[in-house]
Every structure is written in C-alpha cells, then in structure tokens.
Design an enzyme around this catalytic site. Structure first.
Site, PDB file in Angstrom:
ATOM      1  CE  LYS A 189      -4.323   1.444   2.051  1.00 16.82           C
ATOM      2  NZ  LYS A 189      -5.533   0.984   2.703  1.00 16.82           N
ATOM      3  NE  ARG A 218     -23.046  -3.182   1.756  1.00 17.79           N
ATOM      4  CZ  ARG A 218     -21.803  -3.405   1.343  1.00 17.79           C
ATOM      5  NH1 ARG A 218     -20.904  -3.841   2.193  1.00 17.79           N
ATOM      6  NH2 ARG A 218     -21.494  -3.212   0.093  1.00 17.79           N
ATOM      7  CD  GLU A 242     -19.734  -1.477   6.924  1.00 15.48           C
ATOM      8  OE1 GLU A 242     -19.845  -2.582   6.348  1.00 15.48           O
ATOM      9  OE2 GLU A 242     -18.823  -0.671   6.663  1.00 15.48           O
TER      10      GLU A 242
HETATM   11  C1  LIG Z   1     -19.325  -0.887   3.152  1.00 15.81           C
HETATM   12  C2  LIG Z   1     -18.092  -0.035   3.296  1.00 15.81           C
HETATM   13  N1  LIG Z   1     -17.550   0.162   4.513  1.00 15.81           N
HETATM   14  C3  LIG Z   1     -16.455   0.939   4.650  1.00 15.81           C
HETATM   15  C4  LIG Z   1     -15.869   1.515   3.565  1.00 15.81           C
HETATM   16  C5  LIG Z   1     -14.681   2.459   3.734  1.00 15.81           C
HETATM   17  N2  LIG Z   1     -13.477   1.899   3.121  1.00 15.81           N
HETATM   18  C6  LIG Z   1     -13.042   2.292   1.908  1.00 15.81           C
HETATM   19  S1  LIG Z   1     -11.678   1.504   1.432  1.00 15.81           S
HETATM   20  C7  LIG Z   1     -11.613   0.631   2.853  1.00 15.81           C
HETATM   21  C8  LIG Z   1     -10.508  -0.351   3.078  1.00 15.81           C
HETATM   22  C9  LIG Z   1     -10.518  -1.398   2.052  1.00 15.81           C
HETATM   23  O1  LIG Z   1      -9.447  -2.262   2.289  1.00 15.81           O
HETATM   24  P1  LIG Z   1      -8.906  -3.151   1.110  1.00 15.81           P
HETATM   25  O2  LIG Z   1     -10.034  -3.763   0.387  1.00 15.81           O
HETATM   26  O3  LIG Z   1      -7.911  -4.086   1.679  1.00 15.81           O
HETATM   27  O4  LIG Z   1      -8.212  -2.133   0.126  1.00 15.81           O
HETATM   28  P2  LIG Z   1      -6.913  -1.212   0.391  1.00 15.81           P
HETATM   29  O5  LIG Z   1      -7.421   0.108   0.821  1.00 15.81           O
HETATM   30  O6  LIG Z   1      -6.052  -1.873   1.410  1.00 15.81           O
HETATM   31  O7  LIG Z   1      -6.249  -1.138  -0.939  1.00 15.81           O
HETATM   32  C10 LIG Z   1     -12.666   0.966   3.701  1.00 15.81           C
HETATM   33  C11 LIG Z   1     -12.890   0.404   5.037  1.00 15.81           C
HETATM   34  C12 LIG Z   1     -16.471   1.304   2.309  1.00 15.81           C
HETATM   35  N3  LIG Z   1     -16.013   1.876   1.191  1.00 15.81           N
HETATM   36  N4  LIG Z   1     -17.566   0.521   2.205  1.00 15.81           N
END
Ligand SMILES: Cc1ncc(C[n+]2csc(CCOP(=O)(O)OP(=O)(O)O)c2C)c(N)n1
Length: 630
Positions: A280, A391, A363
C-alpha cells in the site's frame, strides 16, 4: 514525450513494449500523487495497484471484458489509462472525474462502486448474463484483502460453485484495510501468503507460463498444474474448499509476471482466484511508511503533513466524549467497522484496548454484535458513517430496536459529504431512523448539545441514533451567557429566536444556516424570523410543536437529508393532521443522487443558502397569507 503521453487508450497499454512498462508505472505514480494531494482522494491504495492495473489492461480489453473494482478507490491508474488522463486533474471536483468507477463516466467502468465488497457478486451476475446471452468475454473482480473479509464478499464466494459460471477474482493483498486488517480469515490469508507450498506452486505456474505458446501447450500445462496441485500436500485453503481454484501468491509489483499469470487465468476453464501481494502506498516513501494516514487525503495535503492545522471536527468531539463516558461508566465500549482513523478512535483504542472493538469492514455484524453486547449488560457506542449504516439497516431494526437495547449509534458524515460524491452521501438516516420504533433520533447543533445528548443516552433506556456532519464542530451556537449551563430538557426543541409570523425549524448542522437566514432577513428590514433548533427528531415534543404551528403562519424546516420521508415532511403532515393553518415548508435534499462537489457547493445545489431560503419562504409562504389558528 513521456510514455504516459503516448497512451491514448487501453489498447496502447496492451501494445506497449515490455521494457517501457517500468517507466509508465513511475509516471503514473507521480501523476496520481500530484493530483490526489491537490484534490484529495485515495492515495495509498491507488499507488499500490499501478502494476496490477497495467497488467490487467495488457491482458483484458476493458471495453469488452468486464473489470470490476471493489470499492474502486484503487482504480486511479485505470481511469488514467482508459482515456481519462486529460481530465484526471478534475478528480473529485464538481463535474470532474469521480473518485470511484462509474458507468456513466466511461464504457470501461463496468459497475458503479464506492461501498466495499460488491465486486464478486457483481462479477458473478455479469458472468451469468454473459452465459445466458451466449456472449464471450472475461469477467474479473479486483478486490482488496480488507474488502474480501466482508460478509457480502463471502456470500458471493459461497455462491461461486452454485453459479456454474466462470469469473476471475484478483485478490489485491496489501495486508491492510484502512488500518491493518483484522480477524481470523485475515490470518488465514496471511498464512497463505507465507506458505512455502504455495510459493513452490507459484514457481511451477511461472515455469509453465514461460513455456506456453498456444492452446495445446496451455491445456497440457493446466493439467500438469492440476496433477501437481493434487500431488502436493496442501494446507487448508478456504478458496479451494469453496471450489475456487487458488493461484498465488504473486508479486503484484512485477507487471510482467502479473501479465503472464492473468493470461493463464484467462484461459483457465473454471473460476479462479489469483492472489497478488502489493504494498500500500508503493513508490511514495511517506505513504509506504504510513499507509493509514495516506489511505484517504483531503485536498491540499502535503506529504510532510497537511499545510494548515485543521479545526476540531465532529468525529474528534464524539471520540473525546466516548473517552469521558468510558471513564465514568465501565459498561461503555466503542465499536467500529474498519474506520478507526476516520472516527478518530485511535486514542480510545490505545487507552481502552479491551473496550474497543474493530470488527473489520462488517457493518451488519457490527450492529448485531453491539446488540449482543447491550443485551449482555454493556453500553456500546457504535461508530458508523451514515452511508455505511445503510448496510446494516436490518440489524438496526431487528437486533437493536426491536429488543429495545441501549445501543448508541454515532452516525458520522450524516448529510452531504462533498468530494466522495453520490456513493457516500449520508442522506437516508433521518427518513429510515424516524420510521423505526423505539429509536430516538438526535441531531446536536454544537459540542455543548452533543455532550448533553450522549450523556442523556447513557442514563436512559433504549437505543438512540445521534447524527452529525462531516467537518468542523462549533463549540457553541446561539447560546446566550444567561442561559449557559441551563440546557433545554431532553426531548424538547430549543427556541433560539422568537420572530413574528414566520419561522425556521432547523436540524443539527442546519441551525447555523437558519440563524444566517434570520440575520439576512433582519438586515433587509423584513419581519424577524423565529429560529428553532429541533434537536430531537424523534420522539417529538408534540406540545411545543403544536404551539409553534399555532403561533406561525409558516415554518420552513431545514435538514441535511432527503426531503422524502424527512423531518420536514413529518412536521408538515402532523401540522395538517392537527388542523393548523401554518404552512410547513420542507427544505432539504431533493429526490436525486447528489454528485461530487465541495460540501458548500452541494448545499447550494440543494437550495440550502440564506438567500434561497428567504426566497423560498417568500414564494411559498407569503404569496398566500392564511389566518392563523390560535
Ligand atoms: C461498506 C463499506 N464500509 C467501509 C468503507 C470504507 N473503506 C473504503 S476503502 C476501505 C478499506 C478497504 O481495504 P482493502 O479492500 O484491503 O483495500 P486497500 O485500501 O487496502 O487497498 C474501507 C474500510 C467502504 N467503502 N464501504
């Protein structure tokens, strides 16, 4: 001319000589970094996915194949390489390139995303439609390790065998959600990532890839892989158990290797998961060192930290109050779904490690888990952005409100959210929250009332939802020194100004706007307006509202939520039912999705400005002047 300059469309990426790929990736990174720091957006995730995107575009045709990004916050390189380079500097601004893939923006964006963990479900749907329509193209879901651990994604994985179709799932594993990913399945992924058996298999697949020239060789290679897999004593692998072939882990920053593997995955006859390891923030030392801080940045961020110190925001105020309440009452605990940084809960987590629960992006589980905690004797405060509460509506109804449990939902980013745009607007919690029995719905206008309300919940029964917007928290609005300390009782609205015939009832974040409108009216020499802070949207203090209806010819109702089903609509119905002649005029968000812009611009688009409020009052209320019923 830079390599990036030579890319006009995805086709050019596929045709690019292999030795130019490192230069292309470097240029993409610099471009993404510059625009994202200026405009705000998801920096670290997009930097980490650059080679992966290039490899995807060298293997798949985005206009024909369907590439579905999960969340979509890692897709900036994809946007740039699929014909949006020239407009990319408009990222997340009004009318500009959106922060997430969007079908209306480009034929290369297969699906609208923003909320996590939808990609595998959508991919299965696309693949099934393809089969039924007898089409031939590939369907690829690109999902992060954080998003994969969500219930929706797991439900989709479970459905892969039954769906009897073929999808390619690319698991982009950087070991992080926004903060380090958590949970048992997360550890399973870590074991796969580190497993030497799979590493051996990876070497084997790589070897086969190199030797493949045509279809026959490929078939042979695949069957040898199968035999090889069977001959190895493999540790448990959840994907294989679900009938999803697992390949990996591979280096997601080796574009050439990724290209080879994706070519092979494309020809593989069955659904397959390709596990890719990335870093990342790759290529930006600051983001690599601190990926959580650079997950999402606000406009005008510098790599050495934000230029201007930010004013205290609502999230910080709520997090500080949680700490206060936790000191006073050992039953108070904090719960969150992967948004610890956004909710400013890192300090609380450090101070109360046994009373802080981050369940990952989950969630639904979060809300039911809080229901269990409350039924078991605790006082959970659940932190959710309004948009992600969507959600967990069933869990809120069924597992918290029906059993009337003392859960406090701290609903952040309630209202218009600005640059994240349509997918992230928090405009439904009032309409839904109002309809759920037992749930108290609270909207503080400032930090003083916030404390009164959070404390009030703790010493009362039942669930409550407290909503607050994105941005700075005013310490105190419209509090006269003589009234300070004497809070208006629980459940009652607060009359901030008494006008003559016309008034404004304002909800939470709109109270300041109502006062500005009243000031403007006064400046123009118009009759003084009443201003009422609703504070409690439910239950309603019927006596006070009846008095307000009786004493006003018109009441505008301001709220940062959808007008349909909103507080204003509710007051209008009530006023009519009770037979008052007062005209209640809801002024809220109209019945459409509100696209990205600054929050101020979005308020303007929704008519939430002092000028427009006075105009609308004039148009709607003063045109006809009914007599009041007293
Ligand atoms: C339902 C929902 N909850 C929370 C989020 C906020 N959110 C956006 S990206 C993320 C992390 C995602 O992690 P990952 O899939 O591992 O991708 P990375 O950011 O590490 O590349 C979160 C919690 C979201 N977009 N949708």
């Amino acid at each position: 001319m830079s390599v990036l300059d030579s890319i006009r469309s995805a086709r050019d990426v596929a045709d690019l000589p292999v030795e130019q790929i490192p230069a292309l990736c470097g240029e993409l990174r610099r471009f993404i970094q510059q625009v994202t720091l200026d405009n705000g957006g998801h920096l670290a995730s997009s930097l980490g996915a650059v080679e992966l995107v290039v490899a995807l575009l060298r293997v798949f045709d985005p206009t024909r194949d369907r590439i579905i990004f999960d969340v979509g916050h890692q897709a900036y390189a994809y946007k740039i390489l699929t014909g949006r380079r020239e407009r990319f500097h408009t990222l997340r601004t009004r009318g500009g390139i959106t922060g997430f893939p969007k079908r209306g923006e480009s034929p290369c964006d297969a699906f609208d995303v923003g909320h996590s963990s939808t990609s595998i479900s959508a991919a299965l749907g696309f693949a099934k439609a393809r089969d039924l329509l007898r089409q031939r193209h590939d369907v690829v879901a690109v999902i992060g390790d954080g998003a994969l651990l969500n219930g929706v994604a797991l439900e989709a994985l479970n459905n892969i065998r039954a769906a009897r179709t073929k999808v390619i799932v690319v698991l982009n594993d950087n070991g992080m959600s926004i903060s380090p990913r958590v949970g048992g399945l997360a550890e399973h992924l870590a074991r796969l990532r580190a497993n030497p058996t799979y590493l051996k298999l990876k070497q084997f697949i790589k070897g086969q890839c190199r030797s493949i020239s045509g279809g026959e060789a490929l078939d042979g290679a695949l069957s040898r892989i199968k035999t090889k897999v069977k001959s190895l004593i493999l540790p448990p692998n959840m994907f294989e158990e679900l009938d999803l072939h697992y390949w990996g882990p591979f280096d997601g920053h080796d574009a050439e290797e990724m290209t080879e593997i994706l070519h092979l995955a494309r020809r593989h006859p069955e659904s397959i998961l390709v596990h890719v390891i990335t870093k990342k923030g790759k290529g930006c030392p600051e983001a690599e060192a601190n990926p959580s801080e650079f997950h999402g940045v606000s406009p005008g961020t510098s790599l050495r930290g934000t230029a201007a110190p930010k004013p205290r925001d609502w999230s910080r105020a709520v997090a500080d109050l949680l700490e206060k309440l936790a000191e006073e009452d050992p039953r108070v605990v904090g719960c969150i779904a992967a948004m610890k940084e956004g909710a400013r809960l890192a300090d609380f987590a450090r101070k109360y490690p046994t009373r802080f629960f981050d369940v990952g992006i989950a969630e639904e589980h979060l809300v039911t888990y809080a229901g269990g905690l409350a039924a078991g004797g605790m006082r959970p405060v659940v932190f959710l952005y309004s948009t992600f509460l969507q959600r967990a509506m069933d869990q809120l109804v069924h597992d918290v409100c029906l059993p009337d449990l003392p859960v406090l939902l701290a609903v952040d980013r309630a209202g218009l959210v600005g640059e994240d745009g349509e997918t992230h607007q928090g405009l439904l919690d009032i309409a839904w929250g109002r309809s759920i029995p037992n749930l108290s719905l609270l909207a503080p206008r400032d930090a003083v009332d916030l404390e009164f309300m959070m404390r009030g919940w703790l010493y009362r029964r039942g669930p409550a939802l407290i909503r607050y917007p994105r941005g700075a928290v005013p310490h105190s609005i419209g509090r006269s020194p003589e009234r300070d300390g004497g809070m208006v009782p629980w459940g009652e609205p607060e009359i901030l100004r008494r006008g003559e015939r016309i008034g404004i009832v304002a909800v939470g974040s709109t109270v300041r706007l109502a006062l500005e409108a009243a000031d403007l009216a006064e400046k123009r020499g118009e009759p003084p307006l009443s201003v009422v802070d609703a504070r409690f949207l439910k239950p309603l203090d019927e006596r006070i509202y009846d008095d307000l209806f009786a004493s006003h010819e018109a009441l505008a109702v301001l709220e940062e939520g959808y007008e349909a089903g909103g507080f204003g609509e509710n007051l209008a119905r009530r006023c009519q039912e009770r037979g008052f002649f007062c005209r209640v005029i809801p002024m809220a968000v109209p019945d459409r999705f509100i696209p990205q812009a600054t929050r101020a611009e979005q308020w303007g688009q929704c008519g939430l400005t002092p000028e427009r409020i006075l105009e609308r009052i004039r148009e709607r209320a003063l045109a006809v002047r009914p007599s009041t019923s007293r």
